[in-house]
Design a protein around this motif. Structure first.
Motif, short mmCIF file in Angstrom:
data_model
loop_
_atom_site.label_atom_id
_atom_site.label_comp_id
_atom_site.label_asym_id
_atom_site.label_seq_id
_atom_site.Cartn_x
_atom_site.Cartn_y
_atom_site.Cartn_z
N GLY A 33 -40.36 29.81 -15.61
CA GLY A 33 -41.04 30.55 -14.55
C GLY A 33 -40.15 31.43 -13.71
N ALA A 34 -40.75 31.97 -12.64
CA ALA A 34 -40.07 32.93 -11.78
C ALA A 34 -38.86 32.34 -11.09
N GLN A 35 -38.90 31.06 -10.72
CA GLN A 35 -37.77 30.45 -10.03
C GLN A 35 -36.55 30.40 -10.94
N TYR A 36 -36.76 30.05 -12.20
CA TYR A 36 -35.67 30.04 -13.18
C TYR A 36 -35.09 31.44 -13.32
N VAL A 37 -35.96 32.43 -13.45
CA VAL A 37 -35.50 33.81 -13.61
C VAL A 37 -34.69 34.25 -12.40
N THR A 38 -35.16 33.91 -11.21
CA THR A 38 -34.45 34.31 -9.99
C THR A 38 -33.05 33.71 -9.93
N THR A 39 -32.94 32.41 -10.15
CA THR A 39 -31.63 31.76 -10.01
C THR A 39 -30.65 32.24 -11.07
N THR A 40 -31.12 32.42 -12.30
CA THR A 40 -30.19 32.83 -13.35
C THR A 40 -29.76 34.29 -13.18
N VAL A 41 -30.71 35.18 -12.92
CA VAL A 41 -30.35 36.60 -12.78
C VAL A 41 -29.44 36.80 -11.58
N GLN A 42 -29.76 36.22 -10.45
CA GLN A 42 -28.91 36.38 -9.27
C GLN A 42 -27.52 35.79 -9.52
N GLY A 43 -27.46 34.61 -10.12
CA GLY A 43 -26.17 33.98 -10.37
C GLY A 43 -25.30 34.78 -11.31
N TYR A 44 -25.86 35.24 -12.41
CA TYR A 44 -25.06 36.01 -13.36
C TYR A 44 -24.73 37.39 -12.83
N ALA A 100 -15.08 43.48 -11.04
CA ALA A 100 -14.29 43.96 -9.90
C ALA A 100 -12.94 43.26 -9.80
N GLY A 101 -12.71 42.27 -10.65
CA GLY A 101 -11.45 41.52 -10.57
C GLY A 101 -11.42 40.52 -9.44
N LYS A 102 -12.59 40.16 -8.91
CA LYS A 102 -12.66 39.22 -7.79
C LYS A 102 -13.72 38.15 -8.05
N PRO A 103 -13.58 37.38 -9.15
CA PRO A 103 -14.59 36.35 -9.43
C PRO A 103 -14.56 35.25 -8.37
N ASP A 104 -15.73 34.83 -7.91
CA ASP A 104 -15.86 33.84 -6.84
C ASP A 104 -16.26 32.51 -7.46
N GLU A 105 -15.28 31.64 -7.69
CA GLU A 105 -15.53 30.35 -8.35
C GLU A 105 -16.43 29.45 -7.51
N LYS A 106 -16.27 29.48 -6.19
CA LYS A 106 -17.09 28.64 -5.33
C LYS A 106 -18.55 29.05 -5.39
N GLN A 107 -18.79 30.34 -5.33
CA GLN A 107 -20.16 30.84 -5.43
C GLN A 107 -20.74 30.53 -6.81
N LEU A 108 -19.91 30.64 -7.84
CA LEU A 108 -20.36 30.34 -9.20
C LEU A 108 -20.84 28.89 -9.29
N ALA A 109 -20.06 27.95 -8.75
CA ALA A 109 -20.45 26.54 -8.81
C ALA A 109 -21.78 26.32 -8.10
N SER A 110 -21.98 26.99 -6.97
CA SER A 110 -23.23 26.88 -6.25
C SER A 110 -24.39 27.46 -7.06
N ASP A 111 -24.15 28.60 -7.69
CA ASP A 111 -25.20 29.21 -8.50
C ASP A 111 -25.55 28.35 -9.71
N LEU A 112 -24.55 27.73 -10.32
CA LEU A 112 -24.81 26.84 -11.46
C LEU A 112 -25.64 25.63 -11.03
N ALA A 113 -25.39 25.16 -9.82
CA ALA A 113 -26.19 24.04 -9.30
C ALA A 113 -27.65 24.47 -9.14
N ASP A 114 -27.88 25.66 -8.61
CA ASP A 114 -29.24 26.16 -8.47
C ASP A 114 -29.92 26.30 -9.84
N MET A 115 -29.17 26.83 -10.80
CA MET A 115 -29.74 26.97 -12.14
C MET A 115 -30.09 25.61 -12.74
N SER A 116 -29.22 24.62 -12.53
CA SER A 116 -29.45 23.29 -13.08
C SER A 116 -30.67 22.63 -12.45
N LEU A 117 -30.84 22.81 -11.14
CA LEU A 117 -32.00 22.24 -10.47
C LEU A 117 -33.29 22.87 -10.96
#
Length: 867
Positions: free
Chosen positions: A251-262, A271-288
């Motif tokens: 559904g839409a919630q899955y699409v939102t979390t994955t698209v925003q996270g990626y 940009a050469g500035k990957p944010d590992e902390k934000q990535l971990a948070s986004d992966l948690a949202d995707m998993s939920l």
């Protein structure tokens, strides 16, 4: 110069998911039609009638729209597909994602400008295969999910075609386009968008005839979900064009979390500035939102110990911990460092490589979500009972209290059935209403604005009107001021003023990307009101053009007959090894020496050798030749970059014919230098030929014969043979259908601790494995090259009842395939079908004789007509 940012391609199974993808910043979306012919028939999909409206929505958001017509097409459907293609091209779809070559050939005839992408269902897995796709007019290939980043890099080095890579979502255990379980076991073809998810079913492991107990591990073919975040830096460096998110049934919630996270992660990497902390948070949202557990998939190469969890086949979410106690409506849960869970038993140490270290070819371990504190309203599920239980205990948390390093979770009424919850069971967070609210708030904001880049060219001189020419996405519009330009008393129409007044595109799809003032004489004046009017005029003129999509010509003249006729005219004049007036021929396909001896004893004229690991193949060829047999050698089922040597090995054996199983091998043998002899080429079932247009194209390229796809039932088979030269087809008369063809090795996963062939100890050389399904059928698992596995159907399938009609239609080639049959068993089967083709035995009697050794009997299988 920074690398080009790859496109984020989002799934859209319904309109709400489509809006969520656009609002979240997807660069492109892909979806199917209600009219069918897409690989997610169970999604809500979109209607052809409202497709122009859907295209307008997507294009206003600055995104591209890809339509999935990625299934096989049966002969009676070709006229309807032509009508559908004409409507799709007129509606402004940016590209088609296709599996069947027939769709590509018809689309190119209807609308030459329509962009074509080869679906992963087409199984284009090598540079040679990509040359075949290019010949269909394809400009982009969706690479198989079985390729590692190193193999994708190698592929990119040998082609200039665009590459699209699956980056997130559910993984198929079988190579896409090569899964026949749904068709064989339920009459619902995955190649027709009706996957029955047989890989998500429980199986018992049978080793050398004995059941091997694996405890909780029963889902031996159910992979974790892909989260390819660790591969993104490599994929960006390679220059892949698109990163694709799976999930048209979500559904839409899955699409939102994955698209925003990626989107955030990819932008950071570029940009050469990957944010590992934000990535971990986004992966948690995707998993939920949805997760069977996250993995690198095959992007880091094969890892047979981590790809399959084995304990559950469906959404689990984030692992929270274990139950310590239950009291009334409260459960005490304490966290733990989650142990590796391989098939050999829970809680074992992670398997070690040759140097005693756990290593991964991708930076970091498996994708790791952030630790999430449980909150009231979040959902939990307890591992109680069996995973197929539709009423597992779980539900929303009403109250949370911190206790030591754990939590007391309080539940309301009715709440979960806590009588079924016991100490030691695992607990998972599987939903978060905050994520749903975030998606709802985003959708409530309406359509995104300002994402279509706009170029303005401004020109004019004193005494002439100001002319504004606007362009966006290949479309142009222009407007002129009603009053002429006059000398200015101040700065006049300088860049700042024009950028402000002409480029103020708020509330529209556009954003000013480039302002060209080369044609404007400096020091001139025009009222601001007229500048604004000019902006409104060009935006109003340009918007419907952008909404409609690319400029195209669509022919209204019917093309099916002319396309098919032109292709068949190339075929008509070909000289082939077996003509239409030849007698019926029985073609035995053997997989070991004992079966070959049965063929020799039967007095047959030719044999097909499918030595799946190629060990002992040369000896088999020499034995067959010494017995006077014409020798056909089967290629491997699929071939990845770097595996071109397999075809070279077959070349050295100088076979009389080659049974071609993938596009790369076909091109390898067809592209021989002029004057260099090549063997006769027979296309196998894995080329998925289901209609006369595809058949004529492949025969015209130079294949001598084709094998009818196993997706065809009796009616569809005869419909195909009505419009194609029947003597150029082989029908599988008796065989155990090859259901799964997997990169994942069941032997390595269950009988070793090794991640791949370098550390598994090769248990396949000492054991025979089968998978027993829920109704007691045992399906043989045979190891292929590259440690791939093919799972064969337990039940043999026979088309004996069709033989009289097939002979009347003109079919002359009938294959009998063996898997694990002994010499005596193979001899009985061959004798039965020899009698049948000679007219000395009725079909029913032939089946009875052939079935003597079959533990699970013989059925009509895919050749039955479904009601």
């Amino acid at each position: 110069m920074p690398p080009r940012r790859p496109e984020i391609l989002a799934p859209a199974g319904d309109l709400e998911s489509l809006r969520a993808a656009l609002a979240s910043g997807a660069d492109a979306v892909y979806f199917g039609l209600d009219e069918g012919f897409n690989a997610r028939a169970r999604a809500d999909n979109f209607s052809l009638a409202r497709l122009p409206e859907t295209m307008a929505l997507v294009h206003r958001a600055g995104a591209r729209a890809y339509l999935t017509l990625n299934t096989l097409i049966f002969e009676p459907e070709l006229p309807g597909v032509e009508r559908l293609l004409r409507g799709v091209a007129s509606a402004g779809v940016d590209a088609l994602i296709v599996q069947d070559p027939a769709i590509a050939l018809l689309a190119r005839a209807i609308c030459p400008q329509l962009e074509l992408h080869a679906s992963t269902q087409m199984t284009v897995s090598s540079a040679e295969g990509m040359r075949f796709a290019r010949g269909l007019g394809v400009t982009r290939v969706v690479v198989p999910r079985e390729l590692s980043t190193a193999e994708i890099r190698r592929l990119a080095e040998h082609t200039d075609m665009e590459l699209e890579v699956f980056i997130h979502g559910a993984l198929c255990v079988s190579w896409s386009g090569q899964c026949l379980t749904s068709e064989a076991w339920g009459g619902r073809s995955a190649n027709r968008g009706q996957c029955a998810q047989s890989c998500r079913m429980p199986y018992d492991l049978v080793v050398d005839g004995q059941t091997r107990e694996l405890g909780e591990v029963r889902y031996l073919l159910s992979p974790k979900d892909l989260a390819g975040v660790r591969a993104v830096p490599d994929l960006v460096d390679i220059g892949v064009h698109s990163l694709k998110i799976e999930g048209r049934l979500k559904g839409a919630q899955y699409v939102t979390t994955t698209v925003q996270g990626y989107r955030r992660w990819v932008d950071g990497v570029v940009a050469g500035k990957p944010d590992e902390k934000q990535l971990a948070s986004d992966l948690a949202d995707m998993s939920l939102t949805y997760s069977r557990g996250l993995s690198n998939g095959f992007l880091g190469g094969s890892d047979h110990q981590t790809l399959v969890e084995g304990r559950f086949p469906k959404h689990r979410g984030l692992y929270l911990g274990r139950v310590r106690s239950v009291s009334g409506k409260e459960v005490l849960v304490t966290p733990e460092e989650r142990p590796w869970t391989g098939a050999l038993g829970l809680g074992e140490e992670r398997p070690q490589g040759p140097e005693g270290k756990v290593s991964s070819p991708l930076p970091g371990e498996q994708p790791t979500p952030a630790t999430v504190e449980p909150r009231p309203g979040m959902g939990v599920v307890f591992d109680a009972g069996t995973p197929e239980d539709k009423h597992e205990p779980g539900g929303p948390i009403f109250r949370v209290e911190r206790r030591g390093n754990g939590w007391v979770l309080g539940f309301g009424h009715p709440g979960p059935d806590l009588h079924r919850v016991a100490p030691g069971q695992r607990v998972w967070l599987n939903s978060d209403p905050a994520l749903a609210r975030r998606t709802e708030a985003q959708l409530a904001q309406g359509e995104p604005e300002g994402r279509v880049p706009l170029t303005l060219q401004v020109s004019g001189a004193e005494g002439t009107p100001l002319r504004v020419r606007a362009s966006a996405w290949g479309h142009e519009a222009s407007a002129e001021s009603p009053t002429p330009l006059t000398p200015s008393k101040g700065k006049g129409l300088d860049e700042a003023l024009l950028r402000d007044k002409l480029g103020a595109c708020g509330g529209t799809p556009f954003t000013l990307a480039h302002l060209d003032l080369a044609g404007l004489t400096p020091g001139l004046h025009l009222p601001v009101s007229e500048l604004k009017a000019l902006r409104r005029d060009v935006v109003a003129a340009l918007t419907p053009l952008v909404e409609k999509g690319p400029v195209r010509t669509v022919t209204e003249t019917p093309v099916l007959d002319s396309v098919r006729g032109a292709l068949l005219s190339r075929v008509a004049g070909q000289a082939v090894e077996q003509g239409a007036d030849a007698g019926p021929r029985l073609l035995p396909l053997c997989r070991d020496d004992a079966q070959l001896e049965a063929v020799i004893a039967a007095g047959l004229r030719e044999v097909e050798l499918d030595w799946m690991e190629m060990v002992g193949l040369q000896r088999a060829v020499e034995r067959a030749r010494a017995a006077g047999l014409r020798v056909t050698i089967a290629t491997v089922r699929v071939q990845k970059p770097g595996e071109e040597g397999y075809d070279a090995r077959l070349d050295k054996l100088r076979p009389d014919a080659v049974l071609v199983r993938h596009w790369g091998a076909m091109m390898h043998f067809l592209e021989r230098p002029s004057g260099q002899p090549r063997p006769v080429l027979h296309g196998d079932f894995s080329l998925n030929v289901t209609n006369s247009v595809t058949a004529a194209h492949l025969l015209g390229l130079g294949l001598d014969t084709l094998t009818c796809s196993h997706d065809l039932d009796e009616t569809q088979l005869f419909a195909l043979l009505e419009h194609a030269p029947a003597h150029r087809f082989t029908v599988a008369l008796h065989h155990h259908i090859a259901t799964f063809h997997t990169e994942h090795c069941v032997y390595s996963h269950t009988l070793s601790n090794g991640r791949d062939y370098r550390s598994c100890g090769r248990p396949c050389e000492r054991h025979q494995v089968s998978l027993r399904d829920r109704i007691g059928l045992e399906h043989p698992v045979i190891v292929d090259v590259g440690c791939r596995n093919t799972v064969f159907n337990a039940q043999a399938q026979s088309a004996a009842s069709l033989v009289p009609r097939l002979l009347e239609r003109g079919v002359r080639r009938f294959r009998v395939e063996f898997v694990r049959e002994s010499q005596a068993e193979a001899a009985r089967v061959l004798a039965a079908y020899q009698e049948l083709l000679a007219g000395r035995c009725a079909p029913a009697e032939a089946v009875r004789r052939a079935a003597v050794h079959e533990q699970f009997g013989v059925t009509r299988g895919t050749m039955k007509v479904l009601g």
